[in-house]
Design a protein around this motif. Structure first.
Motif, short mmCIF file in Angstrom:
data_model
loop_
_atom_site.label_atom_id
_atom_site.label_comp_id
_atom_site.label_asym_id
_atom_site.label_seq_id
_atom_site.Cartn_x
_atom_site.Cartn_y
_atom_site.Cartn_z
N VAL A 1 2.29 -16.32 6.63
CA VAL A 1 2.47 -17.28 7.70
C VAL A 1 4.01 -16.56 8.24
N HIS A 2 3.87 -16.91 9.39
CA HIS A 2 4.39 -16.29 10.53
C HIS A 2 5.21 -17.12 11.46
N VAL A 3 6.94 -17.66 11.02
CA VAL A 3 7.23 -18.54 11.49
C VAL A 3 8.84 -18.43 12.49
N VAL A 4 7.82 -18.59 13.87
CA VAL A 4 9.55 -18.78 14.70
C VAL A 4 10.20 -19.66 15.40
N GLU A 5 11.67 -19.41 15.82
CA GLU A 5 11.94 -19.99 16.15
C GLU A 5 12.36 -19.56 17.80
N SER A 6 12.56 -20.61 19.10
CA SER A 6 13.08 -20.49 20.10
C SER A 6 13.56 -21.48 21.05
N GLY A 7 14.51 -21.00 21.77
CA GLY A 7 14.59 -22.37 22.39
C GLY A 7 16.51 -22.31 22.17
N GLY A 8 17.26 -21.78 21.05
CA GLY A 8 18.64 -22.06 20.92
C GLY A 8 19.51 -21.76 21.98
N GLY A 9 20.73 -21.75 22.19
CA GLY A 9 21.83 -21.58 23.70
C GLY A 9 22.96 -21.71 23.32
N LEU A 10 23.84 -21.93 24.15
CA LEU A 10 25.16 -21.68 24.09
C LEU A 10 25.15 -23.45 25.62
N VAL A 11 25.15 -24.40 24.70
CA VAL A 11 26.19 -25.89 25.63
C VAL A 11 27.27 -25.72 25.71
N GLN A 12 27.00 -26.80 26.77
CA GLN A 12 28.63 -28.17 26.73
C GLN A 12 27.95 -29.22 26.19
N ALA A 13 29.03 -30.33 25.19
CA ALA A 13 28.55 -31.47 24.58
C ALA A 13 28.65 -32.34 25.57
N GLY A 14 27.06 -33.34 25.03
CA GLY A 14 26.46 -33.71 25.58
C GLY A 14 25.06 -33.43 26.56
N ALA A 15 25.07 -32.34 26.29
CA ALA A 15 24.12 -31.29 26.73
C ALA A 15 22.59 -31.86 26.31
N SER A 16 22.01 -31.93 26.03
CA SER A 16 20.17 -31.09 26.06
C SER A 16 19.56 -29.41 25.34
N LEU A 17 18.91 -29.47 24.45
CA LEU A 17 18.03 -28.22 23.96
C LEU A 17 16.18 -28.89 23.05
N LYS A 18 15.93 -28.07 23.70
CA LYS A 18 14.43 -28.49 22.57
C LYS A 18 13.99 -26.84 22.32
N LEU A 19 14.52 -26.94 21.06
CA LEU A 19 13.70 -25.73 19.85
C LEU A 19 12.40 -25.99 19.72
N SER A 20 11.81 -25.07 19.74
CA SER A 20 10.04 -24.68 19.35
C SER A 20 10.14 -23.85 18.13
N CYS A 21 9.79 -24.15 17.94
CA CYS A 21 9.54 -23.48 17.08
C CYS A 21 7.00 -23.16 16.25
N ILE A 22 7.06 -21.89 16.41
CA ILE A 22 5.26 -21.63 16.45
C ILE A 22 5.26 -21.01 14.96
#
Length: 122
Positions: A1-22
């Protein structure tokens, strides 16, 4: 089984991010999925988890009402939508899956991704 995340990064307070995991190498519907986070020098912390078909969801107290976990078994993908991010959310976020165990316990998860860095600036 292989798990890979993506979607991280640098943002300012109050912002949004969406992480994915395949997840590959097995059917996602055979697994519960969870997100955990960790900062250097601290223990891994539970963020959110979701059961096999999304019928039950659990959240850590400090992310409730800001983060949303979801999954699509047909796409073999689990997401973590993070809104209203705060500097205290800065951490490496990891996705993990397990067949059967405590939904919030990191020790019960069998397969882990490498993690993605999320940094929230003030």
């Amino acid at each position: 089984v292989h798990v890979v995340e993506s979607g991280g990064g640098l943002v300012q307070a109050g912002a949004s991010l969406k992480l994915s995991c395949i997840v590959s190498g097995a059917r996602l519907e055979d697994f519960m999925a969870g997100w955990f986070r960790q900062v250097p020098g601290k223990e891994r912390e539970f963020v959110a988890s979701i059961d096999w078909f999304g019928d039950k969801i659990w959240y850590g107290d400090y992310v409730r009402d800001r983060f949303t976990i979801s999954r699509d078994n047909a796409q073999s993908t689990v997401w973590l939508q993070m809104n209203h991010l705060q500097p205290s959310d800065t951490a490496v976020y990891s996705c993990a899956v397990q067949e059967l165990g405590a939904p919030t316990g990191a020790r019960d998860y069998d397969y882990w991704g490498q993690g993605v860095q999320v940094t929230v600036s003030s």
